[in-house]
Design a protein around this motif. Structure first.
Motif, PDB file in Angstrom:
ATOM      1  N   ARG A  13       6.697 -20.379   5.384  1.00 48.86           N
ATOM      2  CA  ARG A  13       5.806 -19.222   5.467  1.00 48.86           C
ATOM      3  C   ARG A  13       6.457 -18.085   6.251  1.00 48.86           C
ATOM      4  O   ARG A  13       6.386 -16.918   5.841  1.00 48.86           O
ATOM      5  CB  ARG A  13       4.490 -19.627   6.143  1.00 48.86           C
TER       6      ARG A  13
ATOM      7  N   GLY B   1       9.224 -16.586   4.176  1.00 46.78           N
ATOM      8  CA  GLY B   1       8.599 -15.913   3.041  1.00 46.78           C
ATOM      9  C   GLY B   1       8.041 -14.550   3.420  1.00 46.78           C
ATOM     10  O   GLY B   1       8.233 -13.565   2.696  1.00 46.78           O
ATOM     11  N   GLU B   2       7.377 -14.485   4.559  1.00 47.48           N
ATOM     12  CA  GLU B   2       6.827 -13.207   5.019  1.00 47.48           C
ATOM     13  C   GLU B   2       7.933 -12.226   5.391  1.00 47.48           C
ATOM     14  O   GLU B   2       7.875 -11.037   5.047  1.00 47.48           O
ATOM     15  CB  GLU B   2       5.907 -13.447   6.212  1.00 47.48           C
TER      16      GLU B   2
ATOM     17  N   ASP C  68       9.680 -10.615   2.388  1.00 46.16           N
ATOM     18  CA  ASP C  68       8.792  -9.920   1.448  1.00 46.16           C
ATOM     19  C   ASP C  68       8.582 -10.703   0.160  1.00 46.16           C
ATOM     20  O   ASP C  68       8.546 -10.143  -0.932  1.00 46.16           O
ATOM     21  CB  ASP C  68       9.341  -8.521   1.126  1.00 46.16           C
ATOM     22  N   GLY C  69       8.478 -12.029   0.307  1.00 45.87           N
ATOM     23  CA  GLY C  69       8.163 -12.868  -0.835  1.00 45.87           C
ATOM     24  C   GLY C  69       9.349 -13.347  -1.641  1.00 45.87           C
ATOM     25  O   GLY C  69       9.167 -14.029  -2.660  1.00 45.87           O
TER      26      GLY C  69
ATOM     27  N   ASP D  88       9.555 -18.343  -1.555  1.00 41.86           N
ATOM     28  CA  ASP D  88       8.157 -18.710  -1.774  1.00 41.86           C
ATOM     29  C   ASP D  88       8.111 -20.141  -2.311  1.00 41.86           C
ATOM     30  O   ASP D  88       8.550 -20.407  -3.429  1.00 41.86           O
ATOM     31  CB  ASP D  88       7.515 -17.743  -2.765  1.00 41.86           C
TER      32      ASP D  88
ATOM     33  N   GLY E 226       2.402 -17.342  -4.941  1.00 33.26           N
ATOM     34  CA  GLY E 226       2.171 -16.462  -3.802  1.00 33.26           C
ATOM     35  C   GLY E 226       1.853 -17.276  -2.560  1.00 33.26           C
ATOM     36  O   GLY E 226       1.039 -18.207  -2.611  1.00 33.26           O
ATOM     37  N   MET E 227       2.496 -16.940  -1.443  1.00 35.11           N
ATOM     38  CA  MET E 227       2.236 -17.682  -0.218  1.00 35.11           C
ATOM     39  C   MET E 227       0.796 -17.507   0.259  1.00 35.11           C
ATOM     40  O   MET E 227       0.316 -18.292   1.081  1.00 35.11           O
ATOM     41  CB  MET E 227       3.214 -17.258   0.874  1.00 35.11           C
ATOM     42  N   ASP E 228       0.092 -16.495  -0.260  1.00 28.76           N
ATOM     43  CA  ASP E 228      -1.319 -16.342   0.105  1.00 28.76           C
ATOM     44  C   ASP E 228      -2.187 -17.391  -0.575  1.00 28.76           C
ATOM     45  O   ASP E 228      -3.383 -17.504  -0.289  1.00 28.76           O
ATOM     46  CB  ASP E 228      -1.818 -14.937  -0.239  1.00 28.76           C
TER      47      ASP E 228
ATOM     48  N   PRO F 221      10.632 -15.479  -7.332  1.00 23.19           N
ATOM     49  CA  PRO F 221       9.175 -15.644  -7.356  1.00 23.19           C
ATOM     50  C   PRO F 221       8.426 -14.352  -7.597  1.00 23.19           C
ATOM     51  O   PRO F 221       7.216 -14.373  -7.851  1.00 23.19           O
ATOM     52  CB  PRO F 221       8.867 -16.210  -5.964  1.00 23.19           C
ATOM     53  N   ARG F 222       9.122 -13.227  -7.567  1.00 18.29           N
ATOM     54  CA  ARG F 222       8.472 -11.943  -7.820  1.00 18.29           C
ATOM     55  C   ARG F 222       8.431 -11.608  -9.305  1.00 18.29           C
ATOM     56  O   ARG F 222       7.601 -10.821  -9.759  1.00 18.29           O
ATOM     57  CB  ARG F 222       9.198 -10.849  -7.046  1.00 18.29           C
TER      58      ARG F 222
END
Length: 372
Positions: A108, A111-112, A115-116, A119, A154-156, A270-271
């Motif tokens: 996490r 990942g943050e 900027d993704g 992931d 998405g990590m969210d 992952p984007r």
């Protein structure tokens, strides 16, 4: 004729002493322990003088550490803790082991910060592109399937409660820790050796390396090679001296498939939901934590040379990139890498430092010849 009792006792004591001396005889250093794990290899080199008995005990301890990580974080074992987490009901908190929560927290964090670009919820896409445990033919998936799985990434979608060792998936994502678990396992083996009093060792787990002490009695540093593919085989481009540090490398040239002459790397952005498409062939990260280095190496590989080097400078990361240039390679280092190894050594190896390059680290990706 029987021997006098005192002579018999002397001979028995002599025999016991000789046997003890044999069992305590030190092996020739360095001692290498090696085998297969996680679909790759492990190799542990110990430069301390140790006996055969101690070598066997250390080898079993190393295997126990590796087995523990595999049982927790594998996506290929039906009985793995991570597999159970991926099958748990969406939205329900699950109590996880402290190591698994720790690795998810590292993921996490990176990942943050990236900027993704890193992931761990990208597992569904990794499977779709034939690089995961989901059995699929090596073919380019339909755009609709890519978009469908990309919408789940998405990590969210992953919520952690580190204080209580709990986590939950907010969507039906497939968590894949292959970009960080191997680094964590390298750290764990190194920590085990240190706990056992081993002072001089090199741990190499599928190319993720952690060292402590020195490689011989003359206090020479450990040395590792940073590889590039030449004539279809990896060859060392640079040899780096290491002491009390770890190194993780991510490259796009080891795991891929080809369709109609086009190569698809195992590294999925992952984007976009698709394999990376740029000139960056290899990223090496130097960091005390191999788990962190492993995750950052994956993130940098996704970002490419320009975005990746900009982020390395922003976060003061020690990074070495090997970038394709026609039939050759450009070696590019971050300022933190040059500071760690010293400018004299970096210059001697022919490595360019990013701060010395005008208008960004390298020429722009757009319009360049792609080899992926």
């Amino acid at each position: 004729m029987s021997l006098p009792s005192h002579r018999l006792m002397f001979l028995l004591l002599l025999l016991v002493t000789l046997l003890a001396g044999c069992s305590e005889q030190k092996l020739e250093t360095p001692v290498t322990l090696q085998g297969d794990i996680f679909g790759t290899f492990y190799q542990v080199t110990i430069a301390d003088p140790i006996t055969a008995e101690r070598r066997d005990a250390l080898e079993q301890g190393i295997l126990d550490e590796l087995e523990a990580v595999d049982a927790s974080m594998s996506t290929y074992r039906d009985d793995a803790e991570l597999v159970a987490f991926n099958k748990a009901p969406v939205g329900e908190w699950q109590t996880l082991s402290a190591p698994l929560i720790h690795v998810l927290d590292i993921a996490r964090s990176v990942g943050e910060a990236s900027d993704g670009a890193f992931d761990v919820t990208v597992g569904g896409l990794v499977n779709l592109w034939s690089f995961g445990p989901e059995a699929r033919p090596e073919e380019v998936p339909e755009d609709s399937l890519i978009e469908q799985r990309l919408a789940e990434v998405g990590m969210d979608t992953l919520e952690l409660d580190v204080e209580t060792n709990r986590a939950r998936r907010l969507k039906d994502v497939f968590v894949d820790l292959s970009g960080v678990a191997k680094g964590y396992a390298t750290d764990q083996v190194a920590a085990y050796l240190a706990d056992q009093g081993v002072e001089n060792y090199l741990v190499n787990l599928g190319g993720e390396v952690k060292v402590d002490g020195h490689r011989d009695a003359e206090s020479a540093p450990w040395r590792i090679g940073v590889e590039v593919p030449r004539d279809g085989r990896p060859q060392a481009e640079h040899v780096l001296p290491l002491e009390d540090i770890s190194v993780a490398t991510s490259g796009d040239y080891r795991n891929y498939f080809e369709v109609d002459g086009h190569r698809y790397s195992h590294t999925i952005d992952p984007r976009t939901g698709r394999p990376i498409q740029h000139r960056l062939a290899s990223v090496t990260i130097v960091d005390p934590s191999n788990a962190r280095a492993d995750a950052w190496a994956t993130a940098m590989t996704v970002l490419g040379e320009q975005e990746g080097m900009a982020l390395a400078r922003r976060h003061d990361l020690a990074v070495l990139m090997l970038v394709r240039q026609g039939d050759g390679w450009q070696s590019l280092a971050s300022p933190a890498f040059a500071e760690y190894f010293g400018r004299a050594m970096v210059d001697k190896l022919g490595i360019e430092v990013a701060e010395d390059v005008d208008n960004g680290p390298v020429a722009a990706d757009e319009g360049s010849e792609q080899e992926n």
